[in-house]
Design an enzyme around this catalytic site. Structure first.
Site, mmCIF file in Angstrom:
data_model
loop_
_atom_site.group_PDB
_atom_site.id
_atom_site.type_symbol
_atom_site.label_atom_id
_atom_site.label_comp_id
_atom_site.label_asym_id
_atom_site.label_seq_id
_atom_site.Cartn_x
_atom_site.Cartn_y
_atom_site.Cartn_z
ATOM 1 C CG HIS A 121 28.656 35.506 -56.868
ATOM 2 N ND1 HIS A 121 26.942 35.107 -56.222
ATOM 3 C CD2 HIS A 121 29.090 34.864 -55.351
ATOM 4 C CE1 HIS A 121 27.043 34.724 -55.645
ATOM 5 N NE2 HIS A 121 27.558 34.866 -54.484
ATOM 6 C CG ASP A 198 28.987 41.274 -58.468
ATOM 7 O OD1 ASP A 198 29.451 42.180 -57.797
ATOM 8 O OD2 ASP A 198 29.495 40.310 -59.044
ATOM 9 C CD GLN A 201 33.455 39.119 -52.407
ATOM 10 O OE1 GLN A 201 34.793 39.696 -51.271
ATOM 11 N NE2 GLN A 201 32.633 38.832 -51.809
ATOM 12 C CE LYS A 224 29.535 39.541 -50.718
ATOM 13 N NZ LYS A 224 29.568 38.412 -49.791
ATOM 14 C CB CYS A 362 27.281 31.792 -55.235
ATOM 15 S SG CYS A 362 26.520 31.356 -53.700
#
Length: 408
Positions: A121, A198, A201, A224, A362
């Site tokens: 991302h 990261d 997700q 999220k 993104c």
């Protein structure tokens, strides 16, 4: 509790959009909020609203307890050793920028290497570009296989003794790839580099254990994972955080202030300058309670089954292109429908009450790697059902009819 029962706990899902019951398939961008989270934020504002850490009055004490209680919940949720290793931020983007601006700029120099992947991302790509420009370090990329996965043999070749930072997404927001970040981190550590993950997700969808991953930094967002927008967290090993300088200065993060110099509070407070996102932290704590009550193992299993069902159903549509691996994927499916532009696909589906995402997500370098200017993405969460997927398939067939394509 099944997904249909869970769905009833989310007030926003009980509505019609354009005359059709809402099917929300955009949770990778932002999840919906259960009533328990909404009520927790409402209760804070109605009963406990005050600034934290500074006041000795009752409301201030309540607000501080709620804020720090949320920090402890986050630490337990991702199995950090201690709550001091949790820095509250605005979300994944802010967390990754903090690592890049504070740690990497101080520890990288000309000739050093920063290793990422083409699937990142922009939040986990642009900060490292800026560090490379500012320090003279070289930005390197781990190559992707045709299905978007990573081979550890390639990781071994790309990471060298000159590598100082390796930063990789746990789960791709486009491909659905679940990366072997634990093994990548082991390789990074053998070469003396730090491992940044990261987790935007992954954290909402599976159990995360930062001690087991042995990552040095782990970033994620609350919005999220059923929490409010504007709140997230950065996990960092305490030894690393202790040696980092803050990048925002003002109230709350200071120890002593003189006319010409100042000193900082201990971690994590030195990184939380100004009035923090108190209500957001309260909401994040409530979201963690909600997710744990359902069970992260149950959520992950549900999404794996639903993702496999969605991939199978969509693959039956003639003319569709599906991206990412065929199995061992997260709960999203990214696709293109023939020559129909993804924005047109999303517009037609919206007319049927179906919300998906369309664009480059993104991830412009990844789009170029896929040889696609943009894609459509349907992302699933704990409140989605097979009926939602069936509605999506029906909507895509209607989209083909609308644009004059043969029905598969």
């Amino acid at each position: 509790m099944n997904s249909a029962q869970i769905r009833k706990l989310f007030p926003i899902l009980d509505q019609e959009v354009n005359g059709h019951p809402l099917v929300y398939l955009d949770s990778a961008a932002s999840s919906q909020k259960p009533i328990s989270v909404i009520e927790a934020v409402k209760h804070y504002y109605e009963h406990d609203n005050a600034n934290v850490h500074r006041g000795v009055h009752t409301l201030g004490s309540r607000a501080t307890d709620a804020y720090e209680g949320a920090r402890s919940k986050v630490a337990r949720f991702i199995n950090a050793k201690r709550s001091e290793e949790i820095v509250f931020t605005r979300g994944t983007t802010t967390s990754l920028n903090l690592v890049a601006s504070s740690y990497a700029r101080a520890n990288c120099k000309e000739g050093d290497e920063i290793v990422i992947t083409p699937m990142e991302h922009h939040s986990n790509l642009i900060p490292w570009q800026q560090v490379a420009k500012a320090t003279g370090a070289t930005l390197k990329y781990i190559p992707l296989q045709p299905d978007g996965t990573i081979l550890l043999s390639d990781v071994e070749q790309v990471i060298t003794d000159r590598t100082k930072v390796v930063s990789v997404t746990h789960v791709s927001n486009v491909l659905g790839v679940i990366n072997p970040v634990k093994q990548i981190g082991e390789i990074a550590h053998r070469h003396g580099a730090i491992m940044v993950v990261d987790g935007a997700q992954s954290t909402p969808h599976m159990k995360v254990d930062v001690q087991d991953l042995d990552c040095d930094f782990f970033a994620f967002s609350g919005h999220k994972m059923c929490a409010p927008t504007g709140i997230g967290a950065l996990y960092g090993k305490k030894a690393l955080l202790n040696n980092m300088e803050p990048i925002e200065f003002g109230g709350e993060m200071i120890d002593e202030v003189g006319l010409y110099d100042s000193t900082w509070k201990e971690v994590p407070y030195r990184f939380e300058g100004g009035t923090p996102i108190i209500a957001g932290a309260v909401g994040l704590g409530a979201a963690i309670d909600f997710l744990q009550e359902i069970g992260m193992d149950e959520i992950e299993q549900h999404e794996k089954q639903l993702s496999a069902y969605a991939y199978e159903r969509l693959s039956e549509i003639e003319g569709i292109t599906l991206y990412g691996p065929t199995k061992d994927r997260s709960g999203l499916v990214t696709f293109n429908l023939g020559e129909v532009h993804p924005h047109d696909v999303a517009t037609v589906l919206d007319a049927e009450g179906i919300a998906i995402r369309a664009g480059h997500h993104c991830c412009q370098p990844l789009m170029r790697w896929l040889e696609a200017s943009s894609t459509a993405r349907a992302s699933l969460y704990l409140y989605n059902t097979e009926e939602d997927v069936d509605r999506l398939v029906k909507g895509l067939i209607q989209t083909k009819e609308y644009f004059g394509y043969a029905i598969g």
